[in-house]
Design an enzyme around this catalytic site. Sequence first.
Site, PDB file in Angstrom:
ATOM      1  N   GLU A 156      -7.425   5.071  -7.476  1.00 35.50           N
ATOM      2  CA  GLU A 156      -7.868   4.433  -6.271  1.00 35.50           C
ATOM      3  C   GLU A 156      -8.388   5.484  -4.992  1.00 35.50           C
ATOM      4  O   GLU A 156      -9.189   5.330  -4.688  1.00 35.50           O
ATOM      5  CB  GLU A 156      -6.580   3.529  -5.466  1.00 35.50           C
ATOM      6  CG  GLU A 156      -7.381   2.473  -4.912  1.00 35.50           C
ATOM      7  CD  GLU A 156      -6.044   1.544  -4.190  1.00 35.50           C
ATOM      8  OE1 GLU A 156      -5.191   1.573  -4.630  1.00 35.50           O
ATOM      9  OE2 GLU A 156      -6.512   1.058  -3.101  1.00 35.50           O
ATOM     10  N   ASP A 157      -7.525   6.504  -4.941  1.00 37.01           N
ATOM     11  CA  ASP A 157      -7.828   7.287  -3.654  1.00 37.01           C
ATOM     12  C   ASP A 157      -8.589   8.684  -4.014  1.00 37.01           C
ATOM     13  O   ASP A 157      -8.832   9.209  -3.083  1.00 37.01           O
ATOM     14  CB  ASP A 157      -6.466   7.455  -2.827  1.00 37.01           C
ATOM     15  CG  ASP A 157      -5.815   6.463  -2.273  1.00 37.01           C
ATOM     16  OD1 ASP A 157      -6.866   5.361  -2.161  1.00 37.01           O
ATOM     17  OD2 ASP A 157      -4.659   6.153  -2.107  1.00 37.01           O
TER      18      ASP A 157
END
Length: 711
Positions: free
Chosen positions: A80-81
């Site tokens: 996600e990051d």
Amino acid sequence: MNNRTICYDDLKKELELYLDENDIKEIEKAYLYAKEKHKGQYRKTGEEYIVHPLFVAQILTSIRADKETIIAALLHDVIEDTETSKNEIKNTFGDVVANLVDGVTKINNINVSTDNEYLTSYYKKIIVGMSEDVRVIIIKLADRLHNMRTLYALDHDKQKRKAKETLEILAPIAHRLGMSKIKSELEDLSLKYLKPEAYRDVVEKLNNTKKEREEYVKKMMDEVSALLKENGIKHEIKGRAKSIYSIYKKLDKGRSFNDIYDLLAIRILVEKEQECYLTLGLIHSKYKPISKRFKDFIAMPKTNLYQTLHTTVFGPFGNLFEIQIRTYDMDEIAENGIASHWAYKEKKDAAVEMQNITEQKLQFYKSIIELRDDKLTSEDFVEKVKNEVLNNNIYVYTPKGDVFELPIGATPIDFAYKIHSQVGDKMTGAIVNNNMVPLTYELKDSDIVKIITNNNSKGPSREWINIAKTTSAKNKIKSFFNRTTKEDYIEEGKNLLEKELRRKKIPLSDFMSEENLKKVFDHFKLDSLEDIYLNIGNNKFSAKSIVKNDSDKKEEKKELKVIVKSSDNDIVVGDTKNIETTIASCCEPVPGDEIVGYITKTNGIRIHRKGCTNIEFLDDRIIEATWNPNIDSKYKSEIIIHTTSKENIIVDIVQTAASIGIALENVNLINKTNNNVYSVSVLVTSLTDLEKYMTNLSKIKYVNDVERIMR
Ligand code: MN
């Protein structure tokens, strides 16, 4: 809750407690990988980003999570990051880890605008995640727990939103998975941000009374411990802190702080199940228990694996104490639920075992899957998962002690269909805590429910769709009607007609004669034999009325209350057929009884049985009355059954009635002090039927007298 930071060595120390060197090496590799990926990223708290995955992994070590879960926890935010693909994780750490990380990412990754849309996709993702691997949800819970612990760093709006979501979705899921330790902390933290004043109020009250409570608890622990030692039971006793959220909820319901009796609570751990009961017995012999507060969640476990004995007693200072008794194994399960399998099982099988238990034993999982498969709008779906599965549920038991979880407001119909759709389809009645109840009865927590089924039952009534509370029961009833084809109705109608002819001793050939069939066709506006069967089978006409050749279209709702109507034609007063009469409730005459009419001052003529003591000396108002020979309506009669035992025979009473086609309105256990006495309300068309039933009742074991009521 600690605000101090964490480094890899802290995690490692805890891993060393239960994992081997090779496992730890792999975990270390994952840590270094994640650290590199998150390099230059910071949390809102100002710390390096890697601190978050480290804390999440640490939370998971406290429940002895397996290697894959710990690795996935360390990596849970990299897709996600950071610029990392699932494929890269797969190549570096293998399939299992990649799927876990991907699962967590999918839940987190939500971009929708409105509140409802957001919640809907959130739910769906949790469900999908769980159906793939329950470890995804466990990682998610640990992730959320750490985020809640550091929620102070976010702005006000986000704090409230996260706290609300945690309380509405994640804490209930933790509860369903039996992970009560994580659930409690999630709830307390949510309350802290959602209702800061209420939270502080509870904390303050707890602090103010802390010293006093600790003194009481200490004294009680010493006494109980001495008692158990005297009797040679090995044990451990813990004082038990009530969660802030649970106290808040009680206060919110209007209880005053001083009236919350489980503030003083202890928990006793013993080695064997048998010792739990032994301990309970010793405690009850020394301290007076409050009978209503005793609960045996060992014999009757909850649906989330929890097992413990609960009792509340008057302690040494006259204070009420809540005492929980369980074994060490039960304790592990009570705190960590599904995750406790990590602590007990061979690590390799634990994940499979956990997934199996989730799918087979945890009822909320099945319920959610059923709702998912139903074609609901997203909004309805969220609403239903919240109301029917996650919140406000009651636990209802079968007489054998199997537990079923249902939403508040559920009826015996919901219960029957929850057991099995065939139980629902064949249900004819329900007995709750020894009393017969209508199917509209609202089940209460801890009710013991026996569903009466009859294999000859034609299936549910359409009415039940409106009575049932759960979507699942409603759907099963609907599907019964979709399944029942025209052919089934025809078959059923044929059977019913032939049965009725046999009962009336009419030869089949007579009924089938051209002449008779024509009459029936004309009278009922039907045009084939098949049509006759169909209309009997689907309940449009009764077999009785077809055989008798009169159009008695009265809808027979056998499952619901039969409406008793004393038609003015049923009774002939003097020699007039059209005088309105009512049936006296003191003696409840049925067709076949010798009767008389009593002329009341304001309510017309009331029909009594001849010899009814209530009209003994009232000769001047008595008028002759007889039954019309062609009666088909049902009359109520109350029977009292005396037995010689405390054995419950309600099921026999009900089944005896079913076996000879007698409609029961009510069965109650009216005296259970010595020998059980029952009162039964039946609806019969004739004295012959009533007497037959009474004769059969007198043959039931333990029955020594059967009488009709005469008040
Ligand atoms: Mn995270």
